[in-house]
Design a protein around this motif. Sequence first.
Motif, PDB file in Angstrom:
ATOM      1  N   ARG A  75       4.707 -71.521 -34.537  1.00 33.43           N
ATOM      2  CA  ARG A  75       4.086 -72.054 -35.741  1.00 33.43           C
ATOM      3  C   ARG A  75       2.591 -72.233 -35.567  1.00 33.43           C
ATOM      4  O   ARG A  75       1.821 -72.018 -36.495  1.00 33.43           O
ATOM      5  N   TYR A  76       2.206 -72.690 -34.388  1.00 33.74           N
ATOM      6  CA  TYR A  76       0.793 -72.970 -34.126  1.00 33.74           C
ATOM      7  C   TYR A  76       0.168 -71.773 -33.413  1.00 33.74           C
ATOM      8  O   TYR A  76       0.863 -70.986 -32.774  1.00 33.74           O
ATOM      9  N   PRO A  77      -1.169 -71.654 -33.484  1.00 30.86           N
ATOM     10  CA  PRO A  77      -1.810 -70.463 -32.929  1.00 30.86           C
ATOM     11  C   PRO A  77      -1.540 -70.228 -31.445  1.00 30.86           C
ATOM     12  O   PRO A  77      -1.313 -69.089 -31.041  1.00 30.86           O
ATOM     13  N   ASP A  78      -1.545 -71.278 -30.635  1.00 25.17           N
ATOM     14  CA  ASP A  78      -1.573 -71.045 -29.183  1.00 25.17           C
ATOM     15  C   ASP A  78      -0.326 -71.523 -28.441  1.00 25.17           C
ATOM     16  O   ASP A  78      -0.310 -71.538 -27.217  1.00 25.17           O
ATOM     17  N   ARG A  79       0.713 -71.951 -29.170  1.00 23.19           N
ATOM     18  CA  ARG A  79       1.872 -72.495 -28.450  1.00 23.19           C
ATOM     19  C   ARG A  79       3.178 -72.227 -29.187  1.00 23.19           C
ATOM     20  O   ARG A  79       3.183 -72.074 -30.409  1.00 23.19           O
ATOM     21  N   VAL A  80       4.243 -72.214 -28.406  1.00 19.61           N
ATOM     22  CA  VAL A  80       5.562 -71.955 -28.988  1.00 19.61           C
ATOM     23  C   VAL A  80       6.584 -72.982 -28.504  1.00 19.61           C
ATOM     24  O   VAL A  80       6.431 -73.606 -27.452  1.00 19.61           O
ATOM     25  N   VAL A 160       3.049 -75.625 -19.429  1.00 15.53           N
ATOM     26  CA  VAL A 160       4.496 -75.588 -19.646  1.00 15.53           C
ATOM     27  C   VAL A 160       4.997 -77.023 -19.793  1.00 15.53           C
ATOM     28  O   VAL A 160       4.631 -77.907 -19.026  1.00 15.53           O
ATOM     29  N   ARG A 161       5.826 -77.210 -20.804  1.00 16.43           N
ATOM     30  CA  ARG A 161       6.376 -78.546 -21.050  1.00 16.43           C
ATOM     31  C   ARG A 161       7.872 -78.447 -21.275  1.00 16.43           C
ATOM     32  O   ARG A 161       8.375 -77.443 -21.778  1.00 16.43           O
ATOM     33  N   ILE A 162       8.560 -79.545 -20.964  1.00 17.68           N
ATOM     34  CA  ILE A 162       9.983 -79.659 -21.276  1.00 17.68           C
ATOM     35  C   ILE A 162      10.162 -80.917 -22.125  1.00 17.68           C
ATOM     36  O   ILE A 162       9.626 -81.976 -21.775  1.00 17.68           O
ATOM     37  N   PRO A 249       3.029 -93.194 -24.110  1.00 16.51           N
ATOM     38  CA  PRO A 249       3.495 -92.943 -25.478  1.00 16.51           C
ATOM     39  C   PRO A 249       2.623 -91.867 -26.134  1.00 16.51           C
ATOM     40  O   PRO A 249       1.398 -91.999 -26.172  1.00 16.51           O
ATOM     41  N   TYR A 250       3.263 -90.782 -26.582  1.00 19.44           N
ATOM     42  CA  TYR A 250       2.533 -89.612 -27.088  1.00 19.44           C
ATOM     43  C   TYR A 250       2.575 -89.591 -28.616  1.00 19.44           C
ATOM     44  O   TYR A 250       1.555 -89.741 -29.268  1.00 19.44           O
ATOM     45  N   TYR A 251       3.764 -89.426 -29.169  1.00 22.99           N
ATOM     46  CA  TYR A 251       3.906 -89.442 -30.622  1.00 22.99           C
ATOM     47  C   TYR A 251       4.907 -90.515 -31.048  1.00 22.99           C
ATOM     48  O   TYR A 251       5.878 -90.802 -30.337  1.00 22.99           O
ATOM     49  N   LEU A 252       4.659 -91.079 -32.228  1.00 22.64           N
ATOM     50  CA  LEU A 252       5.681 -91.830 -32.963  1.00 22.64           C
ATOM     51  C   LEU A 252       5.915 -91.011 -34.225  1.00 22.64           C
ATOM     52  O   LEU A 252       4.982 -90.802 -35.006  1.00 22.64           O
ATOM     53  N   GLY A 299       4.148 -78.441 -39.852  1.00 20.91           N
ATOM     54  CA  GLY A 299       3.707 -78.888 -38.532  1.00 20.91           C
ATOM     55  C   GLY A 299       3.343 -80.359 -38.557  1.00 20.91           C
ATOM     56  O   GLY A 299       3.466 -81.033 -39.591  1.00 20.91           O
ATOM     57  N   LYS A 300       2.916 -80.862 -37.405  1.00 23.20           N
ATOM     58  CA  LYS A 300       2.672 -82.297 -37.272  1.00 23.20           C
ATOM     59  C   LYS A 300       1.364 -82.714 -37.945  1.00 23.20           C
ATOM     60  O   LYS A 300       0.326 -82.113 -37.704  1.00 23.20           O
ATOM     61  N   ILE A 301       1.459 -83.713 -38.767  1.00 23.28           N
ATOM     62  CA  ILE A 301       0.295 -84.226 -39.491  1.00 23.28           C
ATOM     63  C   ILE A 301       0.066 -85.664 -39.051  1.00 23.28           C
ATOM     64  O   ILE A 301       0.959 -86.499 -39.176  1.00 23.28           O
TER      65      ILE A 301
HETATM   66  C1  LIG Z   1       5.851 -80.130 -31.937  1.00 24.19           C
HETATM   67  C2  LIG Z   1       5.747 -78.691 -31.856  1.00 24.19           C
HETATM   68  C3  LIG Z   1       4.895 -78.092 -30.917  1.00 24.19           C
HETATM   69  C4  LIG Z   1       4.038 -78.894 -29.973  1.00 24.19           C
HETATM   70  O1  LIG Z   1       3.090 -79.631 -30.677  1.00 24.19           O
HETATM   71  P1  LIG Z   1       2.032 -80.546 -29.894  1.00 24.19           P
HETATM   72  O2  LIG Z   1       1.307 -81.265 -30.980  1.00 24.19           O
HETATM   73  O3  LIG Z   1       1.175 -79.606 -29.099  1.00 24.19           O
HETATM   74  O4  LIG Z   1       2.812 -81.473 -29.000  1.00 24.19           O
HETATM   75  C5  LIG Z   1       4.838 -76.723 -30.897  1.00 24.19           C
HETATM   76  N1  LIG Z   1       5.576 -75.963 -31.728  1.00 24.19           N
HETATM   77  C6  LIG Z   1       6.381 -76.513 -32.650  1.00 24.19           C
HETATM   78  C7  LIG Z   1       7.144 -75.621 -33.568  1.00 24.19           C
HETATM   79  C8  LIG Z   1       6.509 -77.890 -32.734  1.00 24.19           C
HETATM   80  O5  LIG Z   1       7.328 -78.437 -33.643  1.00 24.19           O
END
Ligand SMILES: *Cc1c(COP(=O)(O)O)cnc(C)c1O
Length: 345
Positions: A75-80, A160-162, A249-252, A299-301
């Motif tokens: 969804r986002y440019p640089d991550r999946v 890399v994240r889990i 704590p990262y997100y609520l 995506g996250k707002i």
């Molecule tokens: C939450 C999410 C991420 C990671 O978002 P960050 O704000 O970088 O933690 C990446 N892809 C999708 C589809 C997500 O829902």
Amino acid sequence: MTLTPEERAGTLLTGSKLALGITPHFFNLIDINDPHCPIRRQVVPRLEESSYAPDEMADPCGEDGNMPVPGLVHRYPDRVLFLVTDRCASYCRYCTRSRVVSGVGEQELETDFEEAFRYLEQHEEIRDVLFSGGDPLLLSDTKLEQILSRVRAIPHIQFVRIGSRVPIFLPQRITPELCAMLKKYHPLWISVHTNHPKELTTEVRDALGRLADAGIPLGNQAVLLKGVNNDAKVLTELFQKLLMCRVRPYYLYQCDLIRGSAHLRTSIQEGLDLMNQIRGYTTGYAVPQYVVDGPGGGGKIPLNPNYIVAKTEDRFVLRNYKGDIYEYPEQSPEPAILQHGRWKD
Ligand SMILES: *Cc1c(COP(=O)(O)O)cnc(C)c1O
């Protein structure tokens, strides 16, 4: 444990929706004499789950529409987001992915691992891979290592994240062997999911400590839930306790509009009011970013209480956490961020 009538009716529904599953560790945190126990409300199904409110969706974050490869959400440019299993150690009743998770729902998660790895290899703009599911830490060490080493072999993937609730649901899974394997794939971060301070038992604290000792930075993603943690004192205690467990704590999250979750959702206004009672009153590291995942796939707002009281030609009028007013002179020309953006229209 004696179920209430709402719970008894709820457990009958789980055969076709989201499975009922609770680890012994988590089950033992339930106060069986308290029908309003915040642990119980997260994992014991209730009758309300079968009523769908008008705005609710099967796929509230619009993930299925953003999958270039089955199981990979880009969804986002640089991550999946890479969905590596459909099983969890326990099932959260508000699960945003309940359409595919637990193996009893209407859809199946059909992750194509080879195609997903190929997509990652071919898309050099991807520098961040987030493993989720289901819960990746339910995979065996061997399977998990196959996936991690494969992704680590791609030069452009830096981060890399889990995402996992296993340290909370099944702390004994966080073995020294698992930690020794994970630390070979640094920089590796883990986001856990806790919603209430009661979840942070000594076993959980020790499991988190083992991960932290393996050099894994830990974050927490909490979900704001009615009757579980929609209380400033509870949230503050949770966030402070997380810091003592070496978790930032990262997100609520505002609870997603997943079908059958109305009884667990608060209003956004309530979330903003809660954040207003936390920010400034405790350690900045203890304060997560409140976010809403844009319904349908935005995506996250980020959502914040308003600290900008007014903006004049040459000043910002600001308030601090106590409501006292401060002015800060504005440079001209105005920064570009205020010149464009759809919110201004
Ligand atoms: C939450 C999410 C991420 C990671 O978002 P960050 O704000 O970088 O933690 C990446 N892809 C999708 C589809 C997500 O829902």
